[in-house]
Motif scaffolding. Structure first.
Motif, PDB file in Angstrom:
ATOM      1  N   ASP A 213      79.963 -22.149 -68.352  1.00  0.00           N
ATOM      2  CA  ASP A 213      81.350 -22.231 -68.791  1.00  0.00           C
ATOM      3  C   ASP A 213      81.751 -23.683 -68.957  1.00  0.00           C
ATOM      4  O   ASP A 213      81.377 -24.546 -68.145  1.00  0.00           O
ATOM      5  N   GLY A 214      82.556 -23.932 -69.979  1.00  0.00           N
ATOM      6  CA  GLY A 214      83.037 -25.286 -70.197  1.00  0.00           C
ATOM      7  C   GLY A 214      84.023 -25.713 -69.132  1.00  0.00           C
ATOM      8  O   GLY A 214      83.964 -26.827 -68.621  1.00  0.00           O
ATOM      9  N   CYS A 215      84.930 -24.815 -68.776  1.00  0.00           N
ATOM     10  CA  CYS A 215      85.998 -25.186 -67.847  1.00  0.00           C
ATOM     11  C   CYS A 215      86.326 -24.027 -66.922  1.00  0.00           C
ATOM     12  O   CYS A 215      85.749 -22.943 -67.035  1.00  0.00           O
TER      13      CYS A 215
ATOM     14  N   SER B 109      86.222 -26.577 -77.564  1.00  0.00           N
ATOM     15  CA  SER B 109      86.551 -27.845 -76.910  1.00  0.00           C
ATOM     16  C   SER B 109      85.234 -28.590 -76.710  1.00  0.00           C
ATOM     17  O   SER B 109      84.160 -28.015 -76.923  1.00  0.00           O
TER      18      SER B 109
ATOM     19  N   GLY C  38      83.054 -22.411 -76.224  1.00  0.00           N
ATOM     20  CA  GLY C  38      84.491 -22.531 -76.505  1.00  0.00           C
ATOM     21  C   GLY C  38      84.850 -23.665 -77.455  1.00  0.00           C
ATOM     22  O   GLY C  38      84.030 -24.549 -77.753  1.00  0.00           O
TER      23      GLY C  38
ATOM     24  N   VAL D  16      88.580 -21.948 -66.718  1.00  0.00           N
ATOM     25  CA  VAL D  16      89.088 -20.669 -67.248  1.00  0.00           C
ATOM     26  C   VAL D  16      87.975 -19.617 -67.152  1.00  0.00           C
ATOM     27  O   VAL D  16      88.230 -18.426 -67.001  1.00  0.00           O
ATOM     28  N   ALA D  17      86.722 -20.091 -67.207  1.00  0.00           N
ATOM     29  CA  ALA D  17      85.547 -19.266 -66.875  1.00  0.00           C
ATOM     30  C   ALA D  17      85.369 -18.034 -67.774  1.00  0.00           C
ATOM     31  O   ALA D  17      85.136 -16.927 -67.294  1.00  0.00           O
ATOM     32  N   CYS D  18      85.452 -18.250 -69.067  1.00  0.00           N
ATOM     33  CA  CYS D  18      85.372 -17.118 -70.009  1.00  0.00           C
ATOM     34  C   CYS D  18      84.009 -16.426 -70.000  1.00  0.00           C
ATOM     35  O   CYS D  18      83.945 -15.187 -70.082  1.00  0.00           O
TER      36      CYS D  18
ATOM     37  N   CYS E 118      79.787 -20.291 -72.905  1.00  0.00           N
ATOM     38  CA  CYS E 118      81.087 -19.822 -73.391  1.00  0.00           C
ATOM     39  C   CYS E 118      81.305 -20.198 -74.850  1.00  0.00           C
ATOM     40  O   CYS E 118      82.032 -19.516 -75.552  1.00  0.00           O
TER      41      CYS E 118
END
Ligand code: SF4
Length: 129
Positions: free
Chosen positions: A70-72, A22, A20, A74-76, A18
């Motif tokens: 994915d980092g978290c 973070s 992202g 939210v699963a982008c 992702c």
């Protein structure tokens, strides 16, 4: 009966982090870099898939195993790939590996190693290594 083995080459295993903004997004990104450097697959362009860039879509269709990180929750990466019509073969959420999300953008090496090793094992099993 002999177990069926995957004969995929690393170039046919596409890895989509992702990436992202973070710690966990950057851990996902660095884990994808590490897996690519270690010959476990090939990091690929999630943004190109999200933008429906035709060359990226065709290259992704040619992949034999699609891996999303994915980092978290939210699963982008997962949502981006699924929105473009792709099925994900291997998937990991960094926060499910005991790493808490924060806004530090420098990914700690032990966390990158944890995620990369986790996925390397799963990819190796799939490849019958
Ligand atoms: S999955 Fe989480 S860390 Fe990754 S881009 Fe989405 S919100 Fe950011």
């Amino acid at each position: 009966m002999e177990e069926e083995k995957c004969l995929c080459q690393p170039s046919e295993i596409l890895i989509f982090p992702c990436s992202g903004g973070s710690n966990v997004g950057q851990i996902a990104n660095e884990a994808a870099v590490r897996l690519t450097q270690n010959g476990m697959g090939k990091m690929f362009c999630l943004a190109g898939v999200g933008g429906h860039v035709s060359g990226m879509i065709e290259s992704t269709k040619a992949g034999k195993i699609l891996v999303a990180i994915d980092g978290c929750s939210v699963a982008c990466a997962k949502k981006t790939l699924e929105h473009a019509g792709f099925n994900i073969d291997e998937y990991v959420l960094v926060t499910n590996l005991g790493i808490e999300k924060n806004h530090d953008l420098i990914p700690p090496l032990p966390d990158v190693t944890k995620v990369a090793n986790h996925l390397a094992d799963r990819i190796a099993k799939r490849r019958g290594l």
